[in-house]
Design a protein around this motif. Structure first.
Motif, mmCIF file in Angstrom:
data_model
loop_
_atom_site.group_PDB
_atom_site.id
_atom_site.type_symbol
_atom_site.label_atom_id
_atom_site.label_comp_id
_atom_site.label_asym_id
_atom_site.label_seq_id
_atom_site.Cartn_x
_atom_site.Cartn_y
_atom_site.Cartn_z
ATOM 1 N N THR A 193 0.833 -1.212 0.000
ATOM 2 C CA THR A 193 0.000 0.000 0.000
ATOM 3 C C THR A 193 0.864 1.258 0.000
ATOM 4 O O THR A 193 0.585 2.221 -0.740
ATOM 5 C CB THR A 193 -0.935 -0.002 1.222
ATOM 6 N N ASP A 194 1.905 1.272 0.802
ATOM 7 C CA ASP A 194 2.800 2.432 0.840
ATOM 8 C C ASP A 194 3.506 2.625 -0.502
ATOM 9 O O ASP A 194 3.690 3.763 -0.954
ATOM 10 C CB ASP A 194 3.854 2.262 1.948
ATOM 11 N N GLU A 195 3.905 1.536 -1.129
ATOM 12 C CA GLU A 195 4.573 1.652 -2.425
ATOM 13 C C GLU A 195 3.643 2.228 -3.490
ATOM 14 O O GLU A 195 4.066 3.022 -4.329
ATOM 15 C CB GLU A 195 5.098 0.287 -2.876
ATOM 16 N N ILE A 196 2.396 1.822 -3.462
ATOM 17 C CA ILE A 196 1.432 2.373 -4.415
ATOM 18 C C ILE A 196 1.293 3.879 -4.221
ATOM 19 O O ILE A 196 1.319 4.657 -5.179
ATOM 20 C CB ILE A 196 0.070 1.675 -4.271
ATOM 21 N N SER A 197 1.175 4.304 -2.982
ATOM 22 C CA SER A 197 1.047 5.734 -2.692
ATOM 23 C C SER A 197 2.280 6.513 -3.131
ATOM 24 O O SER A 197 2.191 7.605 -3.691
ATOM 25 C CB SER A 197 0.809 5.956 -1.196
ATOM 26 N N GLU A 198 3.444 5.931 -2.898
ATOM 27 C CA GLU A 198 4.696 6.625 -3.167
ATOM 28 C C GLU A 198 5.082 6.642 -4.641
ATOM 29 O O GLU A 198 5.663 7.619 -5.129
ATOM 30 C CB GLU A 198 5.820 5.968 -2.361
ATOM 31 N N HIS A 199 4.735 5.577 -5.366
ATOM 32 C CA HIS A 199 5.296 5.421 -6.709
ATOM 33 C C HIS A 199 4.287 5.475 -7.849
ATOM 34 O O HIS A 199 4.671 5.278 -9.006
ATOM 35 C CB HIS A 199 6.050 4.093 -6.791
ATOM 36 N N THR A 200 3.016 5.766 -7.574
ATOM 37 C CA THR A 200 2.021 5.804 -8.644
ATOM 38 C C THR A 200 2.398 6.794 -9.740
ATOM 39 O O THR A 200 2.283 6.505 -10.939
ATOM 40 C CB THR A 200 0.630 6.144 -8.075
ATOM 41 N N GLU A 201 2.852 7.972 -9.366
ATOM 42 C CA GLU A 201 3.210 8.990 -10.355
ATOM 43 C C GLU A 201 4.309 8.478 -11.296
ATOM 44 O O GLU A 201 4.238 8.666 -12.518
ATOM 45 C CB GLU A 201 3.680 10.267 -9.653
ATOM 46 N N ALA A 202 5.304 7.819 -10.739
ATOM 47 C CA ALA A 202 6.398 7.282 -11.559
ATOM 48 C C ALA A 202 5.887 6.186 -12.477
ATOM 49 O O ALA A 202 6.285 6.102 -13.650
ATOM 50 C CB ALA A 202 7.515 6.759 -10.668
ATOM 51 N N VAL A 203 5.013 5.319 -11.978
ATOM 52 C CA VAL A 203 4.471 4.225 -12.782
ATOM 53 C C VAL A 203 3.684 4.772 -13.970
ATOM 54 O O VAL A 203 3.834 4.298 -15.109
ATOM 55 C CB VAL A 203 3.582 3.315 -11.916
ATOM 56 N N VAL A 204 2.859 5.777 -13.730
ATOM 57 C CA VAL A 204 2.058 6.381 -14.801
ATOM 58 C C VAL A 204 2.972 7.056 -15.822
ATOM 59 O O VAL A 204 2.749 6.972 -17.033
ATOM 60 C CB VAL A 204 1.038 7.373 -14.214
ATOM 61 N N ARG A 205 4.009 7.701 -15.354
ATOM 62 C CA ARG A 205 4.961 8.354 -16.259
ATOM 63 C C ARG A 205 5.651 7.343 -17.167
ATOM 64 O O ARG A 205 6.024 7.647 -18.301
ATOM 65 C CB ARG A 205 5.993 9.130 -15.436
ATOM 66 N N LEU A 206 5.798 6.133 -16.679
ATOM 67 C CA LEU A 206 6.451 5.075 -17.451
ATOM 68 C C LEU A 206 5.493 4.343 -18.385
ATOM 69 O O LEU A 206 5.888 3.392 -19.067
ATOM 70 C CB LEU A 206 7.098 4.068 -16.491
ATOM 71 N N GLY A 207 4.232 4.778 -18.415
ATOM 72 C CA GLY A 207 3.262 4.191 -19.332
ATOM 73 C C GLY A 207 2.272 3.239 -18.696
ATOM 74 O O GLY A 207 1.442 2.640 -19.388
ATOM 75 N N GLY A 208 2.347 3.086 -17.383
ATOM 76 C CA GLY A 208 1.432 2.193 -16.690
ATOM 77 C C GLY A 208 0.169 2.901 -16.231
ATOM 78 O O GLY A 208 0.135 4.127 -16.109
ATOM 79 N N GLY A 209 -0.863 2.128 -15.974
ATOM 80 C CA GLY A 209 -2.060 2.685 -15.369
ATOM 81 C C GLY A 209 -1.874 2.792 -13.865
ATOM 82 O O GLY A 209 -0.815 2.470 -13.325
ATOM 83 N N THR A 210 -2.894 3.265 -13.190
ATOM 84 C CA THR A 210 -2.829 3.376 -11.740
ATOM 85 C C THR A 210 -2.695 1.983 -11.121
ATOM 86 O O THR A 210 -3.502 1.087 -11.406
ATOM 87 C CB THR A 210 -4.093 4.046 -11.186
ATOM 88 N N PRO A 211 -1.688 1.754 -10.291
ATOM 89 C CA PRO A 211 -1.503 0.428 -9.683
ATOM 90 C C PRO A 211 -2.700 0.037 -8.822
ATOM 91 O O PRO A 211 -3.265 0.861 -8.122
ATOM 92 C CB PRO A 211 -0.241 0.613 -8.824
ATOM 93 N N GLU A 212 -3.066 -1.237 -8.890
ATOM 94 C CA GLU A 212 -4.170 -1.760 -8.103
ATOM 95 C C GLU A 212 -3.684 -2.892 -7.209
ATOM 96 O O GLU A 212 -2.850 -3.694 -7.618
ATOM 97 C CB GLU A 212 -5.286 -2.281 -9.013
#
Length: 260
Positions: A193-212
């Protein structure tokens, strides 16, 4: 056998450690079905050769079924029928080999850079009779995605990773291996849960959707396996290398005059 080759007494492999505990038998049958004997053979490999080669700690051997095999097998519920799978940082084959055993409809590529782990994986695939559905790639995820003169880039419907890296680095390595619309399945622990909060912006920037976040194996294993799922929504090209700046005298920082 000399002392350099001997296995320390406290690290000596114990094949009996791979025995399926009776309380886990029902879950194991539900997840592996007719291939339960194959899963048991893999568990014995981990408890013996895996320990000798340092891929599995001796203290982990008695917990192979609950902490490793069943923990990985339940992730199959997030994988569609007939999918291709790439397992990044496969190590001893977790979760890649487990998924290949539980789901014979899958084609699995195990990506691992370290030679001793690759050697174990190749031998395990051969001894378990999985050569038609599983292959081993020695290299890093970036190398697998880039390809080379004699090898096409790797890509799959599903990319898995277990205890490899934080979510932002994992997305950078794994999303390029995922076909557009495919998914990264990252097996995580309490930090998910903490990783999702911390890294969602980076994941989206890399072409991913919002982590679930998903819990796999609820009602089958306890605790359920925590999986962070990311869909590859966009293909993001790597940034271009910056050109060297030119000095006032018409030379670049490399010392060459471009007008010559």
């Amino acid at each position: 056998m000399d002392g350099a080759d001997a296995v320390p007494v406290e690290s000596a492999p114990d094949p009996a450690a791979a025995t399926l505990p009776p309380e886990l038998a029902e879950a194991a049958r539900a997840l592996f079905g007719e291939r339960l004997d194959l899963a048991a053979a893999y568990a014995e490999l981990l408890a013996t050769e895996g320990v000798v080669r340092g891929l599995i700690g001796p203290r982990e051997a008695p917990r192979l079924w609950d902490r490793h095999l069943l923990n990985c097998a339940v992730v199959a519920e997030r994988i569609p029928e007939g999918a291709s799978v790439i397992d990044v940082g496969s190590g001893a084959g977790l979760p890649g080999l487990v998924l290949a055993i539980a789901r014979p409809d899958l084609t699995v590529t195990l990506v691992e850079p370290l030679a001793r782990r690759v050697s174990f994986l190749i031998e395990a695939v051969q001894r378990l009779g999985l050569t038609r559905s599983v292959r081993v790639f020695r290299g890093r995820a970036e190398e697998a995605a880039a390809g080379s003169r004699d090898r096409d880039p790797l890509a799959a419907d599903i990319v898995t990773a277990r205890a490899v890296a934080a979510l932002d680095r994992l997305a950078a390595w794994c999303l390029p291996l995922t076909v557009p619309g495919g998914r990264l399945l990252a097996l995580k622990g309490a930090s998910a849960t903490d990783e999702i909060s911390e890294h969602t912006e980076a994941v989206v920037r890399l072409g991913g959707g919002t982590p679930e976040l998903h819990r796999c194996g609820t009602g089958v294993v306890e605790p359920a396996t925590t999986v962070v799922e990311v869909v590859r929504e966009r293909v993001v090209n790597p940034p271009r290398a910056k050109k060297p700046k030119r000095s006032r005298g018409g030379r670049n920082r490399g010392g060459r005059n471009r007008d010559r």
